[in-house]
Write a protein that holds these residues in place. Sequence first.
Motif, PDB file in Angstrom:
ATOM      1  N   GLY A 295      -0.062   0.141 -11.736  1.00  0.00           N
ATOM      2  CA  GLY A 295       1.112   0.896 -12.165  1.00  0.00           C
ATOM      3  C   GLY A 295       2.047   1.293 -11.045  1.00  0.00           C
ATOM      4  N   SER A 296       1.792   0.802  -9.834  1.00  0.00           N
ATOM      5  CA  SER A 296       2.600   1.206  -8.679  1.00  0.00           C
ATOM      6  C   SER A 296       3.822   0.313  -8.492  1.00  0.00           C
ATOM      7  CB  SER A 296       1.753   1.171  -7.405  1.00  0.00           C
ATOM      8  OG  SER A 296       0.713   2.123  -7.459  1.00  0.00           O
ATOM      9  N   ALA A 297       4.770   0.835  -7.720  1.00  0.00           N
ATOM     10  CA  ALA A 297       5.938   0.053  -7.300  1.00  0.00           C
ATOM     11  C   ALA A 297       5.771  -0.230  -5.809  1.00  0.00           C
ATOM     12  CB  ALA A 297       7.224   0.824  -7.562  1.00  0.00           C
ATOM     13  N   PHE A 298       5.735  -1.502  -5.438  1.00  0.00           N
ATOM     14  CA  PHE A 298       5.594  -1.886  -4.036  1.00  0.00           C
ATOM     15  C   PHE A 298       6.967  -2.186  -3.451  1.00  0.00           C
ATOM     16  CE2 PHE A 298       1.416  -2.927  -5.797  1.00  0.00           C
ATOM     17  CZ  PHE A 298       0.591  -2.322  -4.863  1.00  0.00           C
ATOM     18  N   VAL A 299       7.274  -1.531  -2.350  1.00  0.00           N
ATOM     19  CA  VAL A 299       8.559  -1.713  -1.683  1.00  0.00           C
ATOM     20  C   VAL A 299       8.385  -2.789  -0.625  1.00  0.00           C
ATOM     21  CG1 VAL A 299      10.433  -0.552  -0.491  1.00  0.00           C
ATOM     22  CG2 VAL A 299       8.962   0.749  -2.047  1.00  0.00           C
ATOM     23  N   ILE A 300       9.146  -3.880  -0.739  1.00  0.00           N
ATOM     24  CA  ILE A 300       8.984  -5.013   0.164  1.00  0.00           C
ATOM     25  C   ILE A 300      10.350  -5.506   0.630  1.00  0.00           C
ATOM     26  CG2 ILE A 300       6.829  -5.736  -0.918  1.00  0.00           C
ATOM     27  CD1 ILE A 300       8.376  -7.928  -2.395  1.00  0.00           C
ATOM     28  N   GLY A 301      10.333  -6.295   1.695  1.00  0.00           N
ATOM     29  CA  GLY A 301      11.540  -6.945   2.166  1.00  0.00           C
ATOM     30  C   GLY A 301      11.715  -8.299   1.512  1.00  0.00           C
ATOM     31  N   GLY A 339      17.032  -6.190   1.112  1.00  0.00           N
ATOM     32  CA  GLY A 339      17.539  -7.339   1.857  1.00  0.00           C
ATOM     33  C   GLY A 339      16.920  -7.412   3.250  1.00  0.00           C
ATOM     34  N   ARG A 340      16.832  -8.644   3.787  1.00  0.00           N
ATOM     35  CA  ARG A 340      16.191  -8.820   5.093  1.00  0.00           C
ATOM     36  C   ARG A 340      16.726 -10.088   5.745  1.00  0.00           C
ATOM     37  NH1 ARG A 340      10.980  -7.029   7.057  1.00  0.00           N
ATOM     38  NH2 ARG A 340      11.284  -7.026   9.318  1.00  0.00           N
ATOM     39  N   ASN A 341      16.795 -10.065   7.073  1.00  0.00           N
ATOM     40  CA  ASN A 341      17.148 -11.268   7.814  1.00  0.00           C
ATOM     41  C   ASN A 341      16.001 -12.270   7.765  1.00  0.00           C
ATOM     42  OD1 ASN A 341      19.783 -11.234   8.888  1.00  0.00           O
ATOM     43  ND2 ASN A 341      19.207  -9.609  10.320  1.00  0.00           N
ATOM     44  N   ILE A 342      16.296 -13.482   7.324  1.00  0.00           N
ATOM     45  CA  ILE A 342      15.306 -14.552   7.291  1.00  0.00           C
ATOM     46  C   ILE A 342      15.881 -15.733   8.057  1.00  0.00           C
ATOM     47  CG2 ILE A 342      13.922 -16.089   5.848  1.00  0.00           C
ATOM     48  CD1 ILE A 342      14.144 -14.071   3.597  1.00  0.00           C
ATOM     49  N   ASP A 343      15.294 -16.039   9.189  1.00  0.00           N
ATOM     50  CA  ASP A 343      15.783 -17.125  10.054  1.00  0.00           C
ATOM     51  C   ASP A 343      17.253 -16.955  10.394  1.00  0.00           C
ATOM     52  OD1 ASP A 343      13.239 -18.338   9.969  1.00  0.00           O
ATOM     53  OD2 ASP A 343      13.746 -19.404   8.119  1.00  0.00           O
ATOM     54  N   GLY A 344      17.629 -15.701  10.678  1.00  0.00           N
ATOM     55  CA  GLY A 344      18.991 -15.421  11.107  1.00  0.00           C
ATOM     56  C   GLY A 344      19.996 -15.249   9.995  1.00  0.00           C
ATOM     57  N   ILE A 345      19.562 -15.360   8.740  1.00  0.00           N
ATOM     58  CA  ILE A 345      20.458 -15.209   7.588  1.00  0.00           C
ATOM     59  C   ILE A 345      19.985 -14.022   6.750  1.00  0.00           C
ATOM     60  CG2 ILE A 345      21.392 -16.294   5.517  1.00  0.00           C
ATOM     61  CD1 ILE A 345      20.814 -19.008   6.823  1.00  0.00           C
ATOM     62  N   MET A 372      18.967  -2.482   7.041  1.00  0.00           N
ATOM     63  CA  MET A 372      18.588  -2.228   8.422  1.00  0.00           C
ATOM     64  C   MET A 372      17.911  -3.486   8.946  1.00  0.00           C
ATOM     65  SD  MET A 372      16.463   0.936  10.135  1.00  0.00           S
ATOM     66  CE  MET A 372      17.830   2.062   9.844  1.00  0.00           C
ATOM     67  N   ASP A 373      18.518  -4.110   9.926  1.00  0.00           N
ATOM     68  CA  ASP A 373      18.054  -5.413  10.386  1.00  0.00           C
ATOM     69  C   ASP A 373      16.972  -5.346  11.459  1.00  0.00           C
ATOM     70  OD1 ASP A 373      19.899  -6.468   8.663  1.00  0.00           O
ATOM     71  OD2 ASP A 373      21.464  -6.662  10.178  1.00  0.00           O
ATOM     72  N   ILE A 374      16.788  -4.191  12.067  1.00  0.00           N
ATOM     73  CA  ILE A 374      15.807  -4.103  13.143  1.00  0.00           C
ATOM     74  C   ILE A 374      14.395  -4.029  12.569  1.00  0.00           C
ATOM     75  CG2 ILE A 374      15.749  -1.581  13.313  1.00  0.00           C
ATOM     76  CD1 ILE A 374      15.719  -2.003  16.394  1.00  0.00           C
ATOM     77  N   SER A 375      13.427  -4.619  13.290  1.00  0.00           N
ATOM     78  CA  SER A 375      12.044  -4.636  12.842  1.00  0.00           C
ATOM     79  C   SER A 375      11.157  -3.936  13.857  1.00  0.00           C
ATOM     80  CB  SER A 375      11.550  -6.079  12.663  1.00  0.00           C
ATOM     81  OG  SER A 375      11.495  -6.735  13.923  1.00  0.00           O
ATOM     82  N   SER A 376       9.908  -3.678  13.457  1.00  0.00           N
ATOM     83  CA  SER A 376       8.943  -3.071  14.375  1.00  0.00           C
ATOM     84  C   SER A 376       8.699  -3.979  15.574  1.00  0.00           C
ATOM     85  CB  SER A 376       7.617  -2.805  13.645  1.00  0.00           C
ATOM     86  OG  SER A 376       7.777  -1.829  12.650  1.00  0.00           O
ATOM     87  N   THR A 377       8.719  -5.300  15.340  1.00  0.00           N
ATOM     88  CA  THR A 377       8.519  -6.257  16.438  1.00  0.00           C
ATOM     89  C   THR A 377       9.619  -6.114  17.474  1.00  0.00           C
ATOM     90  OG1 THR A 377       7.445  -7.825  14.925  1.00  0.00           O
ATOM     91  CG2 THR A 377       8.266  -8.704  17.015  1.00  0.00           C
ATOM     92  N   GLU A 378      10.877  -6.008  17.012  1.00  0.00           N
ATOM     93  CA  GLU A 378      11.999  -5.858  17.943  1.00  0.00           C
ATOM     94  C   GLU A 378      11.929  -4.533  18.692  1.00  0.00           C
ATOM     95  OE1 GLU A 378      14.935  -6.407  14.975  1.00  0.00           O
ATOM     96  OE2 GLU A 378      15.349  -8.476  15.546  1.00  0.00           O
TER      97      GLU A 378
END
Length: 385
Positions: A295-301, A339-345, A372-378
């Motif tokens: 019954g949960s809502a998962f927040v994903i990119g 929304g999320r950057n995928i391979d620069g797009i 927000m385009d920045i990630s934990s990796t960056e």
Amino acid sequence: MTDACIRGVVEAIHASPTQAVVYIAGGASQALGMLMSIPGATNTVLEAVVPYSRMSMIQLLGQIPNQFCSQQTAVNMALLAYNRALKLSRPGAPVLGVGFTGALASTRPKLGDHRFHLSTRTSDRLWVSTVTLSKGLRTREQEDKVSSHLLLKAMASACKVPATFNSELTDSETVDECEQQFSEDQELEQIINGEICFKVYPFLNETQVFNEERKIILSGSFNPLHDGHLKLLEVATRICGNGYPCFELSAVNADKPPLSVSQIKDRVKQFEKVGMTVIISNQPYFYKKAEFFPGSAFVIGADTAARLIDPKYYDGDSGKMVEVLSGCKRTGCTFIVAGRNIDGIFKVLEDFDIPEVVRDIFVSIPVEEFRMDISSTEIRKRSGL
């Protein structure tokens, strides 16, 4: 024990914040009636199951036990009940698993003892008791009543409420009890090795959302937790309209070694600092998370959404992909997609071709509400980590 005494114990159990799943077989059946007939049962009882036949018990345990009526079987039942309670309970509520198995008076004389085994499991304690009754002293109904009273007493103890009453046992009847306490480190080790499914650190101010059963979950590694994570969960919660916002960190990864206990505790500190609840689980896959958090809502990119609908991750079988996502749908889960950057797009949910049968479980977060385009990796790279 008097009816008034029983009522007082059950009312105290119902008044506690603890929520329970109870598995019983071979006795203590009157305890369920006592729990359910006194107002407040909704606060306490999440589920009660009576696996009475051999096949029912085998299916519950997932194996054929060495003995159906044994201390180990009661312990295994309590652990299963505890994990089930975790999945069904309100976020952050203390939970209890109860296991009972008995060999009481029957229509035919028993060669062995009349006995029962009772176990309770909470986050930091495993308790187990074996009671051997005097043969011929009581009828089946009376033995069931004695075992029911002791089950209620054990539940009261696990709920940390008083339950002072006579056990109704004679001096010749034996009680063998033992318990094991667990530290936080031991509990996290149990998550890593799969013994328990997850642990909740309820850092959120619960006075606002405590009664919300639906969870809004943002999963990730959070190495580190940053403002983008916090903002994303805030926006997703607003879109959902109701629910308990929390983060989820899997101690077990699909393609990396599991996190150590010290690593988990370090990351948990981040959530304590910002006052947000975090769940530590052992499932990296969303179809398993859906079973853990129905019954949960998962927040994903959008990048995660792309993987969820890509047959490549299902052995190239698009039918398998639909089957797995349909399973998530049957648990009542949804995916809130940012929304999320995928391979620069930069991509959003509308950029993907989602099978019609599962399209309704995906909900888009408008770009104007969150980007927000920045990630934990960056962030780690910029910090030289």
